[in-house]
Design an enzyme around this catalytic site. Structure first.
Site, PDB file in Angstrom:
ATOM      1  N   ILE A  98       0.801  -1.232   0.000  1.00  0.00           N
ATOM      2  CA  ILE A  98       0.000   0.000   0.000  1.00  0.00           C
ATOM      3  C   ILE A  98       0.829   1.275   0.000  1.00  0.00           C
ATOM      4  O   ILE A  98       0.280   2.374  -0.012  1.00  0.00           O
ATOM      5  CB  ILE A  98      -0.962   0.036   1.211  1.00  0.00           C
ATOM      6  CG1 ILE A  98      -0.190  -0.112   2.521  1.00  0.00           C
ATOM      7  CG2 ILE A  98      -2.055  -1.008   1.067  1.00  0.00           C
ATOM      8  CD1 ILE A  98      -1.067  -0.005   3.759  1.00  0.00           C
ATOM      9  N   GLY A  99       2.138   1.185   0.022  1.00  0.00           N
ATOM     10  CA  GLY A  99       2.923   2.411  -0.010  1.00  0.00           C
ATOM     11  C   GLY A  99       4.364   2.177   0.367  1.00  0.00           C
ATOM     12  O   GLY A  99       4.824   1.030   0.471  1.00  0.00           O
TER      13      GLY A  99
ATOM     14  N   GLY B 278       7.713   4.070   2.809  1.00  0.00           N
ATOM     15  CA  GLY B 278       8.079   5.057   3.814  1.00  0.00           C
ATOM     16  C   GLY B 278       9.540   5.403   3.751  1.00  0.00           C
ATOM     17  O   GLY B 278      10.216   5.125   2.768  1.00  0.00           O
ATOM     18  N   SER B 279      10.041   6.012   4.828  1.00  0.00           N
ATOM     19  CA  SER B 279      11.408   6.534   4.814  1.00  0.00           C
ATOM     20  C   SER B 279      12.452   5.434   4.838  1.00  0.00           C
ATOM     21  O   SER B 279      13.611   5.693   4.543  1.00  0.00           O
ATOM     22  CB  SER B 279      11.613   7.459   6.018  1.00  0.00           C
ATOM     23  OG  SER B 279      11.425   6.746   7.218  1.00  0.00           O
ATOM     24  N   PHE B 280      12.076   4.187   5.184  1.00  0.00           N
ATOM     25  CA  PHE B 280      13.105   3.146   5.189  1.00  0.00           C
ATOM     26  C   PHE B 280      12.598   1.834   4.617  1.00  0.00           C
ATOM     27  O   PHE B 280      13.244   0.804   4.747  1.00  0.00           O
ATOM     28  CB  PHE B 280      13.650   2.917   6.612  1.00  0.00           C
ATOM     29  CG  PHE B 280      12.740   2.135   7.508  1.00  0.00           C
ATOM     30  CD1 PHE B 280      12.919   0.769   7.693  1.00  0.00           C
ATOM     31  CD2 PHE B 280      11.700   2.756   8.163  1.00  0.00           C
ATOM     32  CE1 PHE B 280      12.074   0.060   8.526  1.00  0.00           C
ATOM     33  CE2 PHE B 280      10.877   2.038   9.001  1.00  0.00           C
ATOM     34  CZ  PHE B 280      11.058   0.692   9.182  1.00  0.00           C
TER      35      PHE B 280
ATOM     36  N   VAL C 137       5.472  -0.456   2.670  1.00  0.00           N
ATOM     37  CA  VAL C 137       4.367  -0.607   3.615  1.00  0.00           C
ATOM     38  C   VAL C 137       3.349  -1.595   3.036  1.00  0.00           C
ATOM     39  O   VAL C 137       2.954  -1.474   1.861  1.00  0.00           O
ATOM     40  CB  VAL C 137       3.684   0.745   3.896  1.00  0.00           C
ATOM     41  CG1 VAL C 137       2.567   0.572   4.927  1.00  0.00           C
ATOM     42  CG2 VAL C 137       4.705   1.764   4.403  1.00  0.00           C
TER      43      VAL C 137
ATOM     44  N   LYS D  62       5.463  -1.965   8.002  1.00  0.00           N
ATOM     45  CA  LYS D  62       6.538  -1.331   7.235  1.00  0.00           C
ATOM     46  C   LYS D  62       7.787  -2.200   7.335  1.00  0.00           C
ATOM     47  O   LYS D  62       8.303  -2.447   8.426  1.00  0.00           O
ATOM     48  CB  LYS D  62       6.814   0.072   7.759  1.00  0.00           C
ATOM     49  CG  LYS D  62       7.803   0.870   6.900  1.00  0.00           C
ATOM     50  CD  LYS D  62       8.193   2.184   7.548  1.00  0.00           C
ATOM     51  CE  LYS D  62       7.028   3.130   7.631  1.00  0.00           C
ATOM     52  NZ  LYS D  62       7.449   4.456   8.167  1.00  0.00           N
TER      53      LYS D  62
ATOM     54  N   ASP E 111      10.314  15.439   8.055  1.00  0.00           N
ATOM     55  CA  ASP E 111       9.766  14.995   6.773  1.00  0.00           C
ATOM     56  C   ASP E 111       8.255  15.205   6.728  1.00  0.00           C
ATOM     57  O   ASP E 111       7.489  14.296   6.403  1.00  0.00           O
ATOM     58  CB  ASP E 111      10.112  13.531   6.524  1.00  0.00           C
ATOM     59  CG  ASP E 111       9.991  13.138   5.052  1.00  0.00           C
ATOM     60  OD1 ASP E 111       9.989  14.060   4.204  1.00  0.00           O
ATOM     61  OD2 ASP E 111       9.892  11.942   4.757  1.00  0.00           O
TER      62      ASP E 111
END
Length: 793
Positions: free
Chosen positions: A495-496, A498-500, A503, A517, A621
């Site tokens: 679904i997406g 992130g910063s590392f 997700v 995540k 962020d």
């Protein structure tokens, strides 16, 4: 609570007369005593208190205090409510006084921003002058009053029933309030005025030669002012049907009008007053002898009544002693609770000022003595500074200051690279305002009038050292459990990002829907080390933080090189997708009220990080893809992989390599590697512009096909007072109150994206403005309730 603004008849004023031919400056409607004439409530700022509180009384009833931890400079009264200007002028609050049987006045913060003075209340408008004197600022008032700041130098701001007036730099009276304002202004078209005070439908003042002039309606003889020599009067107060003045020579009061007889009369005989105020048919004065308040009505045969108020400040305290051009009130430092002094008005040499109280201490030292004192202070300070420098050098040389451990609940070491991508649908938490419209506004270069100005202290940041809110310890999952929850991290559950990492949506054995995540696995390269740091950072921060507008952490997994974080699932995804995804057909965010609510939710989450977390946290962020929406459309800030703690030393800033997302990054941080909480404010400002325009942070210009930032696209139109030009066409054009709310959000966003961090507001100021904007959207009657912000915590 509703605060109906209906008629500030006879707003208060103290007229200061300058020496000889110099123009006199008035205090407008700001004084230390005010009247809510519709409720017969008289309030004053108490002397000698810390903080300087407000006490009120009604007739012969016992006095009562307004519960507040705020220190006030002045107070101003309308018909059914009162407003107090916070010390320093950086905020003002209002209280509903319409319940005559109650002495409980819950306060509502209406404004927070750059310092103001001359706060004045009228029938349906509130106005004030910038402390720097560059503009008049307005709240409410309907279509007959300016919707934006009036950018000129003004003084002696005052308001009557449905109009407000002030004097410009050319000593010309300028009035606002539609036809009524134009009518009043016409009476003074050929007059050169030094000061003015408004009543219900009439205005009196002193012209530049020191003579009293009254104009307007004269139904009760309120314009029949006494004739006398120049500079005879030092203070004026106008009510609905009566006018009064204080004689400069001895402080006695003379009144006229009121319908009770012709000519003038002395309502309090030979009592000497420092100044007087009025509202409706009530006039009150502050006595010279003991700073007590005495009031009288329009019935000439009825004696004046002393109120049970305590000792009231004889003037407005100022922290800048050099602003006192003539003299300082004796013992004013004590009267101002050790914070500031009170300037004496400059009086004409033709009449000596009233004698001070016999108990008053001697006046301050002469300027010569003061200069010597400053010289001594400078010498001692120089010696102290040299000694301090030597101590620091010795400390560093010997190593005494080295290797000091700083106590902290969490101290992750973060060095993360730039990142991007959507965090769509990742997580859900554990449960769910200076505010001024001005034109033109500051550009991103920081020039021009401003909504906000950096505060000298962090009072507005609210309980900065308060405890963080802790939650239950995060659960530890096995990798096998999380793989099963996501169908072995299949593409259909993605679904997406992130910063590392990536997700995924998952479902735990107990039925809970979660967002998982997962960091990228691989050899321990520099990139992997950055991902590891991001994982540890987010786990550390979210394990100790809990807020209705922050992402909620469920648990984590740490096996070999696998690093996973588990959050509650946020059903409605990321704000980014609702604004920019072509596949998203949701109509929920196609209303200005809902968009402003989402911004307010996000701002409250950021305010929590900056003001309540210990130590404060800088997110680094802030972007629309990191603002997520749960099943109830409550917005929460997510993705703490880049977050750092704000240092208590070094002025609250870090010098660190820039990290974040292009388009949202603070230029000051990106260019100078200077990171502060204001870096998050810049990112939030970009998000606000995204919400208003529907444009991405960086998008292609339709005409030239070149990349352009939403800041460069939107700010020029907003500064030019053409907000409608850049609004998202997918949202219906805002109605009257929504238009004011949208403009407020737009002007707030402009200040958030100022190039210099010091020119940006704090998160608490942004929350105050967005609360006000949301209230405007919810208001359907155009009353003062529409600008009532959150109750003071």
């Amino acid at each position: 609570m509703r605060l109906p603004v209906t008629a500030a008849a006879g707003t208060i004023a103290v007229v200061l007369i300058a020496l000889f031919s110099a123009a006199a400056d008035g205090l407008g409607s700001a004084a230390t005593v005010a009247i809510s004439h519709g409720t017969d409530t008289v309030c004053g700022v108490l002397a000698g208190n810390a903080p300087r509180s407000i006490q009120c009384a009604r007739g012969t009833q016992p006095a009562f205090s307004i519960s507040s931890n705020v220190s006030f400079d002045s107070v101003s009264g309308g018909r059914d409510f009162l407003c107090g200007l916070k010390s320093g002028g950086t905020a003002f609050f209002c209280w509903d006084a319409s319940n005559a049987s109650s002495t409980d006045f819950p306060q509502k913060r209406v404004y927070s921003g750059p310092a103001l003075t001359d706060l004045t209340v009228g029938e349906n408008q509130i106005a004030a002058i910038d402390r720097n004197g560059t503009a008049i600022r307005w709240w409410r008032g309907g279509g007959s009053f300016p919707r934006f700041n009036v950018s000129r130098s003004y003084r002696s701001l005052t308001s009557g029933r449905g109009f407000s007036c002030a004097i410009d730099a050319n000593n010309t009276v300028r009035c606002w309030g539609g036809v009524l304002g134009e009518w009043i202004q016409g009476f003074f078209s050929n007059a050169s005025m030094a000061s003015i005070v408004a009543g219900d439908f009439h205005v009196c003042g002193l012209n530049t030669t020191g003579f009293l002039v009254c104009r307007g309606i004269n139904d009760y003889g309120q314009l029949d002012a006494p004739s006398g020599p120049a500079f005879e009067f030092s203070s004026l107060a106008l009510g609905a049907s009566q006018s009064c003045a204080v004689r400069q020579a001895n402080g006695t009061v003379v009144c006229w009008g009121g319908g009770g007889g012709s000519g003038t009369y002395a309502p309090v005989n030979a009592t000497s007053f420092l100044f007087i105020v009025a509202g409706g048919d009530l006039t009150c004065g502050l006595t010279t002898m003991n700073f007590s308040v005495v009031c009288w009505g329009t019935n000439r045969s009825k004696p004046a009544v002393p109120l049970s108020l305590g000792r009231i400040l004889p003037g407005i305290c100022t922290a800048d002693q050099s602003s006192c051009t003539c003299d300082i009130v004796p013992d004013s430092a004590s009267l101002c609770s050790g914070s500031g002094v009170i300037c004496r008005p400059c009086l004409s040499p033709s009449s000596p000022p009233p004698s001070p109280s016999p108990s008053a201490p001697p006046p301050p030292l002469t300027s010569r003595k003061t200069s010597k004192g400053w010289l001594a202070f400078a010498i001692v300070g120089s010696v102290g500074a040299f000694s301090g420098a030597c101590t620091i050098i010795y400390c560093l040389w010997t190593g005494v200051c080295r290797n000091k451990k700083v106590h902290n609940s969490v101290q992750p070491t973060i060095t993360a690279a730039e990142n991007g991508g959507s965090n769509a649908g990742a997580t859900s938490g554990a449960g769910a305002g200076g505010l001024i419209l001005s034109s033109p506004f500051t550009s991103t270069s920081g020039s021009g009038p401003r909504i906000f100005r950096r505060q000298g202290s962090r009072v507005m940041r609210r309980q900065r050292s308060g405890p963080s809110s802790f939650k239950d310890r995060a659960e530890e999952f096995t990798f096998a459990e999380l793989a099963a929850a996501t169908k072995n991290f299949s593409l259909e559950t993605k679904i997406g990002a992130g910063s590392f990492g990536t997700v995924y949506k998952g479902k735990l054995p107990d039925g809970r829907e979660v967002a998982i995540k997962r960091s990228e696995s691989g050899p321990r390269t520099k990139k992997f080390q950055e991902k590891e740091s991001a994982f540890q950072s987010e786990l550390a921060f979210l394990s100790r933080l809990h807020h209705k507008h922050l992402v909620g952490l469920v648990g984590y997994c740490e096996e070999q090189e696998e690093r996973l974080l588990v959050y509650e699932y946020m059903k409605n995804g990321a704000l980014y997708d609702h604004l920019h995804s072509k596949d998203n057909n949701s109509t929920v965010l196609n209303s200005w009220k809902m968009r402003i609510k989402v911004l307010l939710d996000a701002a409250r989450g950021i305010e929590y990080l900056h003001n309540y977390a210990v130590p404060p946290i800088i997110h680094r962020d802030i972007k629309s893809s990191n603002i997520l929406l749960d099943g109830n459309w409550v917005a929460r800030v997510s993705d703490f992989g880049l977050s750092l703690m704000e240092p208590e030393s070094n002025g609250g800033h870090l010098s660190t390599r820039a990290a974040g997302t292009v388009g949202y990054m603070d230029p000051e941080y990106y260019g100078l590697h200077h990171l502060t909480v204001k870096s998050d404010v810049y990112g939030l400002g970009v998000v606000m512009l995204e919400v208003l325009t529907g444009k991405r942070a960086i998008f292609k210009d339709e005409e030239e096909g070149k990349p352009i930032s939403v800041v460069d696209y939107a700010v020029p139109s907003i500064v030019a007072a053409e907000v409608a030009r850049v609004l998202d066409a997918r949202v219906p054009m805002p109605g009257p109150h929504e238009a004011e709310a949208v403009e407020l959000v737009a002007y707030t966003a402009v200040h958030c994206v100022s190039l210099e961090g010091r020119e940006r507001p704090f998160a608490a100021d942004i929350v105050a403005n967005l609360e006000s904007a949301l209230a405007l959207c919810e208001d359907s009657h155009g009353s003062i309730s529409s600008i009532s912000l959150a109750s003071v915590d």
